[in-house]
Design an enzyme around this catalytic site. Structure first.
Site, PDB file in Angstrom:
ATOM      1  N   GLU A  37     -28.537 -35.376  19.356  1.00 53.94           N
ATOM      2  CA  GLU A  37     -28.502 -35.737  20.769  1.00 53.94           C
ATOM      3  C   GLU A  37     -29.764 -36.526  21.101  1.00 53.94           C
ATOM      4  O   GLU A  37     -30.869 -36.127  20.733  1.00 53.94           O
ATOM      5  CB  GLU A  37     -28.406 -34.483  21.635  1.00 53.94           C
ATOM      6  CG  GLU A  37     -28.582 -34.697  23.132  1.00 53.94           C
ATOM      7  CD  GLU A  37     -27.624 -35.738  23.696  1.00 53.94           C
ATOM      8  OE1 GLU A  37     -28.112 -36.667  24.373  1.00 53.94           O
ATOM      9  OE2 GLU A  37     -26.413 -35.630  23.451  1.00 53.94           O
ATOM     10  N   MET A  40     -30.260 -35.948  26.287  1.00 54.78           N
ATOM     11  CA  MET A  40     -29.588 -35.500  27.499  1.00 54.78           C
ATOM     12  C   MET A  40     -28.880 -34.175  27.197  1.00 54.78           C
ATOM     13  O   MET A  40     -27.678 -34.123  26.952  1.00 54.78           O
ATOM     14  CB  MET A  40     -28.601 -36.560  27.994  1.00 54.78           C
ATOM     15  CG  MET A  40     -28.200 -36.398  29.446  1.00 54.78           C
ATOM     16  SD  MET A  40     -27.147 -37.747  30.041  1.00 54.78           S
ATOM     17  CE  MET A  40     -28.314 -39.086  30.202  1.00 54.78           C
ATOM     18  N   GLY A  42     -26.825 -31.124  27.162  1.00 53.84           N
ATOM     19  CA  GLY A  42     -25.678 -30.705  27.956  1.00 53.84           C
ATOM     20  C   GLY A  42     -24.699 -31.819  28.239  1.00 53.84           C
ATOM     21  O   GLY A  42     -23.588 -31.571  28.682  1.00 53.84           O
ATOM     22  N   GLY A  43     -25.112 -33.086  28.022  1.00 55.69           N
ATOM     23  CA  GLY A  43     -24.202 -34.200  28.205  1.00 55.69           C
ATOM     24  C   GLY A  43     -24.328 -34.872  29.565  1.00 55.69           C
ATOM     25  O   GLY A  43     -25.070 -34.430  30.453  1.00 55.69           O
ATOM     26  N   THR A  44     -23.567 -35.941  29.725  1.00 58.74           N
ATOM     27  CA  THR A  44     -23.605 -36.751  30.940  1.00 58.74           C
ATOM     28  C   THR A  44     -23.239 -35.947  32.176  1.00 58.74           C
ATOM     29  O   THR A  44     -23.882 -36.065  33.223  1.00 58.74           O
ATOM     30  CB  THR A  44     -22.635 -37.944  30.794  1.00 58.74           C
ATOM     31  OG1 THR A  44     -23.056 -38.750  29.694  1.00 58.74           O
ATOM     32  CG2 THR A  44     -22.610 -38.792  32.056  1.00 58.74           C
ATOM     33  N   CYS A  45     -22.191 -35.135  32.080  1.00 57.81           N
ATOM     34  CA  CYS A  45     -21.689 -34.406  33.249  1.00 57.81           C
ATOM     35  C   CYS A  45     -22.783 -33.590  33.913  1.00 57.81           C
ATOM     36  O   CYS A  45     -22.992 -33.657  35.121  1.00 57.81           O
ATOM     37  CB  CYS A  45     -20.522 -33.507  32.837  1.00 57.81           C
ATOM     38  SG  CYS A  45     -19.936 -32.422  34.166  1.00 57.81           S
ATOM     39  N   HIS A 444      -1.175 -16.308  53.762  1.00 56.78           N
ATOM     40  CA  HIS A 444      -1.340 -17.016  55.035  1.00 56.78           C
ATOM     41  C   HIS A 444      -2.592 -16.496  55.732  1.00 56.78           C
ATOM     42  O   HIS A 444      -2.817 -15.285  55.781  1.00 56.78           O
ATOM     43  CB  HIS A 444      -0.135 -16.762  55.939  1.00 56.78           C
ATOM     44  CG  HIS A 444      -0.307 -17.284  57.340  1.00 56.78           C
ATOM     45  ND1 HIS A 444      -0.150 -18.609  57.655  1.00 56.78           N
ATOM     46  CD2 HIS A 444      -0.654 -16.645  58.488  1.00 56.78           C
ATOM     47  CE1 HIS A 444      -0.364 -18.770  58.950  1.00 56.78           C
ATOM     48  NE2 HIS A 444      -0.683 -17.607  59.477  1.00 56.78           N
TER      49      HIS A 444
END
Length: 460
Positions: A37, A40, A42-45, A444
């Site tokens: 990696e 970043m 954990g990634g882009t998200c 409801h």
């Protein structure tokens, strides 16, 4: 002297949702796993997309709620947006999730390699380490999951004008008095409404004739009216021809019809490009499209043996929940299965206020595909729960096959639509007729109860 080749059962290049989840799975199962990696975690998200933007959407919604406090029987002062507090809120959410991911990576037993990978042979990368030096890593199985970054179009003056992207806008140290947004897609829409709530005067420019060209015209029109009611100026049908930053700091965006839009900052949100340029994929025998996306088959296999790709970089629909399903496909197929990306029922939500959620076919798509359809529409103002919240803007729409009574798709523009759409998706996966939702006993008052009303409202 070259670095020795380190052998692993699984090499994952890029720690997006699919790759990181697969890497942890294999590592916890006792396999030797290396995940490379660039930094970043954990990634882009988590870092620059879904999580930080939705944290700021929550802030924008709070501003809107405070602004209409009297409607709800409350007395509150006019909300004041503090940029530093916004940054603290966003950063706190992101940092917490990054730290959690980092701990999970290490606890799984994987070898987390931080640096830039470059393929030098099939399933083999040389990694220029962030800490200095290099390593050469090879996987018996290799997954490419490097994601995408904001696409910068070739527009004269754009580079010199110092425009913002969805990444850099998250780090903005002030609120622009006037914000120009180039691009009317998901990213542009969410930022437009967010910054309008924060007090910026927003102009959105979409080169096509209307916003959301992939949605039915009535839904797109409802969204346009929603944004206009928030004070957002919308310009359509006029591509941007040039950008210029003047000596006074003003940014002038010039359009093909001669219009000039003046702003303090310009956000360019015209899609995303794959992160593949530095990977030297040709050395791995991995083919890419002209745009740079990795070519995969329906099993997510690339042109090279034992080499796979997943998520945005593989051309999958650019949603984290799709990348998670790519992980499921890879997990099954690496274990000898035959799972495919074909015929996936993929929902998505645009996090406006109210939300726009869709699953399945639009009316236009259904008719083009040859279905004889029945259409149901329900104004959100007719939903009891929406009235209790005084959030009555929006439109629910359903498309049903007239011969089979099966639901072909829904477009839901209204509060909590991103939650309600899951009910419809479940019914579609179960191959239930629309009458199952029309006649189901639903709490409801809830937004889900709108499905009783929607599927009883066909325009016969």
């Amino acid at each position: 002297m070259s670095d020795p080749v380190e052998e692993y059962d699984l090499l994952v290049v890029g720690g997006g949702k699919a790759g990181k989840t697969l890497a942890m799975d294999w590592a916890r199962a006792g396999k030797r796993v290396a995940m490379v990696e660039r930094g970043m975690i954990g990634g882009t998200c988590i870092n620059v997309a879904c999580i930080p933007t939705k944290a700021l959407v929550a802030s924008a919604r709070a501003v809107r709620t405070l602004a209409r406090a009297r409607e709800l029987g409350l007395v509150a002062g006019a909300p004041k947006v503090d940029v530093e507090l916004l940054r603290t809120h966003k950063t706190g959410v992101v940092d917490g999730m990054v730290a959690g991911n980092h701990k999970q990576f290490l606890d799984s037993g994987m070898d987390l390699v931080l640096g830039q990978a470059r393929f030098i042979a099939e399933r083999t990368v040389e990694v220029t380490l962030n800490s200095g030096g290099s390593r050469v890593v090879r996987g018996a199985e290799t997954v490419i999951n490097t994601g995408t970054r904001p696409r910068i179009p070739d527009i004269p003056g754009l580079a010199e004008a110092g425009v913002l992207t969805s990444d850099s806008l998250l780090e903005l140290e002030r609120l622009p008095e006037r914000l120009t947004i180039v691009g009317g897609g998901i990213v542009g829409l969410e930022f437009a409404q967010m910054f309008a709530a924060f007090g910026s005067r927003v102009t959105m420019i979409e080169s096509k004739e209307r916003l959301l060209p992939r949605e039915d015209e009535d839904i797109a029109q409802a969204v346009t009216e929603l944004l206009s009611a928030d004070g957002i100026e919308i310009v359509t049908g006029a591509p941007v021809t040039s950008l210029e930053r003047g000596a006074d700091g003003q940014a002038t965006t010039r359009l093909a019809d001669g219009t000039e839009v003046i702003g303090d900052d310009v956000l360019v949100a015209v899609g995303r490009a794959p992160v593949t340029a530095q990977l030297a994929l040709q050395a791995a025998g991995v083919k890419t499209t002209q745009a740079g996306f990795v070519v995969v088959d329906e099993h997510l296999a690339t042109s090279a043996p034992h080499t796979w790709a997943a998520g945005d970089v593989a051309g999958s629909p650019q949603f984290t929940h799709v990348s998670l399903d790519d992980y499921r496909i890879l997990k099954a197929n690496l274990a000898g299965g035959d799972r495919s990306t074909g015929d996936r029922l993929i929902p998505y939500t645009i996090f406006l206020t109210p939300e726009l959620a869709r699953v399945g076919l639009t009316e236009e798509q259904a008719r083009t595909a040859g279905h004889r359809v029945r259409i149901a529409k329900l104004p959100v103002a007719a939903i009891p729960r929406a009235r209790t919240m005084r959030e009555t803007a929006g439109l629910f729409k359903a498309v049903v096959d007239a011969k089979t009574d099966r639901i072909l798709g829904v477009s839901l523009l209204g509060p909590e639509a991103g939650e309600v759409v899951t009910i419809v998706q479940t019914a579609m996966l179960a191959d239930l007729p629309y009458t199952a939702l029309r006649d189901m006993i639903i709490t409801h008052p809830s937004m889900g109860e709108a499905l009783n009303l929607l599927f009883a409202a066909f325009q016969d």
